[in-house]
Scaffold this motif. Structure first.
Motif, PDB file in Angstrom:
ATOM      1  N   TYR A  69       0.808  -1.219   0.000  1.00 42.47           N
ATOM      2  CA  TYR A  69       0.000   0.000   0.000  1.00 42.47           C
ATOM      3  C   TYR A  69       0.843   1.271   0.000  1.00 42.47           C
ATOM      4  O   TYR A  69       0.379   2.347   0.377  1.00 42.47           O
ATOM      5  N   TRP A  70       2.077   1.160  -0.449  1.00 43.98           N
ATOM      6  CA  TRP A  70       2.985   2.315  -0.447  1.00 43.98           C
ATOM      7  C   TRP A  70       3.327   2.703  -1.882  1.00 43.98           C
ATOM      8  O   TRP A  70       3.651   1.851  -2.714  1.00 43.98           O
ATOM      9  N   TRP A  71       3.283   4.027  -2.150  1.00 38.07           N
ATOM     10  CA  TRP A  71       3.407   4.558  -3.499  1.00 38.07           C
ATOM     11  C   TRP A  71       4.404   5.720  -3.524  1.00 38.07           C
ATOM     12  O   TRP A  71       4.616   6.396  -2.522  1.00 38.07           O
ATOM     13  N   TYR A  82       8.282   7.009   0.012  1.00 37.33           N
ATOM     14  CA  TYR A  82       6.965   6.581  -0.420  1.00 37.33           C
ATOM     15  C   TYR A  82       5.909   6.971   0.608  1.00 37.33           C
ATOM     16  O   TYR A  82       6.213   7.125   1.798  1.00 37.33           O
ATOM     17  N   ARG A  85      -1.163   4.603   0.869  1.00 36.00           N
ATOM     18  CA  ARG A  85      -2.530   4.715   0.370  1.00 36.00           C
ATOM     19  C   ARG A  85      -3.220   3.403   0.737  1.00 36.00           C
ATOM     20  O   ARG A  85      -3.207   2.442  -0.017  1.00 36.00           O
ATOM     21  N   GLU A  88      -4.896   0.360  -1.436  1.00 34.66           N
ATOM     22  CA  GLU A  88      -4.604   0.495  -2.861  1.00 34.66           C
ATOM     23  C   GLU A  88      -3.264  -0.175  -3.146  1.00 34.66           C
ATOM     24  O   GLU A  88      -2.210   0.296  -2.729  1.00 34.66           O
ATOM     25  N   ASN A  90      -0.011  -1.167  -4.875  1.00 37.06           N
ATOM     26  CA  ASN A  90       0.950  -0.725  -5.875  1.00 37.06           C
ATOM     27  C   ASN A  90       1.371  -1.950  -6.682  1.00 37.06           C
ATOM     28  O   ASN A  90       1.935  -2.900  -6.129  1.00 37.06           O
ATOM     29  N   SER A  93       4.628  -3.916  -6.283  1.00 37.98           N
ATOM     30  CA  SER A  93       4.891  -4.724  -5.083  1.00 37.98           C
ATOM     31  C   SER A  93       4.460  -6.174  -5.265  1.00 37.98           C
ATOM     32  O   SER A  93       4.714  -7.014  -4.405  1.00 37.98           O
TER      33      SER A  93
END
Length: 375
Positions: A69-71, A82, A85, A88, A90, A93
């Motif tokens: 969930y890291w963007w 990062y 989110r 959501e 990525n 990943s």
């Protein structure tokens, strides 16, 4: 004709043997099981060195992953650090080769080998276990130091331990292979040694202990993994310790008398995480029950409810009518499939109280857990 009794973890091996001897599994489920196992026979096995992600150690035998969930931060030229989110994923990943996939395939193949007395399935299941854990050229080092790293923040987190959440599939597979002669004694001993070293890392390292203190599903799965590995490796003292503490730490402290799980409902995938955590609680409760700790399935002496049953009852109307769910669920939820399993597991402890009917409304042929006893 009697069947061999495996020392399985999350369900009764004795009842599985009874199911096989009496041909109790639905025919369409066994057909689906055979088809899936056949599909895996010619597929390559999974190994950690085939993954693209690498830890900062540079050792390809060290498991590494990125937090899903890291963007990249769009306001930073390099995207670092990062930003989160929640819910959501990525896509960078996600890798097709995973521990979870290995464990699931090994389990499906071992179950097929047991049901059909097919040495081909047993050999392939053994190969999956061997290549991930024991093959010197492909094996994973027994730690998760570089799991769920966040670029620009850290090169690994305790949260990465949840990447191994279905380790019970490995233990169940090994138990089945053992009784049908699908794994030799030396390899079984080596596999147990691997998990003994893995839980040593989990319960002594700084990163491992940081996952232990998580109060949500991460903490629940931490206990499930340590408990399962402790039983598998013969660490009775550790298994009993988890059984004595997990009820208060992971269930009574996590589930409200209404059945709501506040820490899961706070997520952007509130239904998915509520079900995900509930499955882990049920597995812990069943293992604890086998070890003589029955409180998990009884009414709490203070709150007057069985927390696991309350959690299942709370979710049911929302699985039936997802549009009434008052919390976030930002992606489509396969709640019916998970729900079918949850209520089948509840029926095993509360027969005749409507859970079988709840489960039956969603059951399909590809639900392979129907080929094993719920308890």
């Amino acid at each position: 004709m009697s069947a061999a009794v495996p020392r399985t973890l999350t369900f009764s091996g004795a009842k599985l043997a009874e199911m096989k001897a009496s041909h109790a599994a639905p025919r369409e489920v066994l057909e689906s099981l055979r088809a899936q196992a056949e599909a895996y026979l010619d597929a390559p096995t999974f190994s950690v060195i085939c993954r693209k992600q690498r830890g900062t150690s540079g050792d390809p035998h060290d498991y590494a992953s990125y937090g899903p969930y890291w963007w990249p931060d769009p306001e930073k030229p390099d995207g670092l650090p990062y930003i989160r989110r929640d819910g959501e994923v990525n896509p960078t990943s996600v890798e097709p080769i995973s521990y979870g996939g290995m464990a699931e395939r090994a389990w499906i193949l071992a179950l097929a080998a047991y049901w059909f007395d097919d040495v081909r399935f047993a050999a392939k299941s053994r190969d999956y276990l061997y290549d991930w854990h024991l093959n010197p050229e492909t094996c994973m080092n027994p730690h998760a130091r570089y799991g769920q790293a966040i670029p620009g923040v850290c090169d690994g987190r305790g949260i990465g331990i949840i990447d191994f959440s279905n380790s019970y599939d490995v233990f169940n597979a090994a138990a089945l292979l053992e009784v049908i002669g699908g794994i030799c004694d030396d390899e079984l001993a080596a596999l147990k040694d691997w998990y003994s070293r893995f839980i040593d890392w989990m319960i002594t390292s700084e990163i491992g202990l940081s996952e232990d203190v998580h109060p949500n599903n991460h903490g629940t799965y931490y206990d499930l993994q340590v408990l399962g590995a402790a039983v598998f490796t013969g660490r009775e003292w550790l298994a009993k310790k988890i059984c004595q503490t997990a009820y208060q730490r992971r269930i009574a402290a996590h589930v409200e008398p209404s059945g709501a799980q506040p820490l899961e409902l706070a997520r952007t995938r509130a239904m998915s995480y509520s079900q995900y955590n509930l499955i882990a609680m049920i597995h812990i409760a069943n293992i604890a029950d086998h070890l003589g700790f029955g409180a998990y399935w009884q009414k709490d002496p203070v709150q007057g409810v069985c927390f696991i049953r309350a959690a299942a009852d709370y979710l049911y109307p929302y699985i039936v009518n997802p549009e009434t769910f008052p919390y976030q669920q930002i992606v489509a939820n396969t709640g019916e499939q998970t729900g079918a399993q949850i209520y089948a597991l509840l029926d095993a402890h509360f027969p005749g109280e409507g859970y079988a009917e709840k489960s039956a409304r969603w059951q399909t042929a590809d639900m392979l857990w129907r080929a094993v006893p719920a308890r």
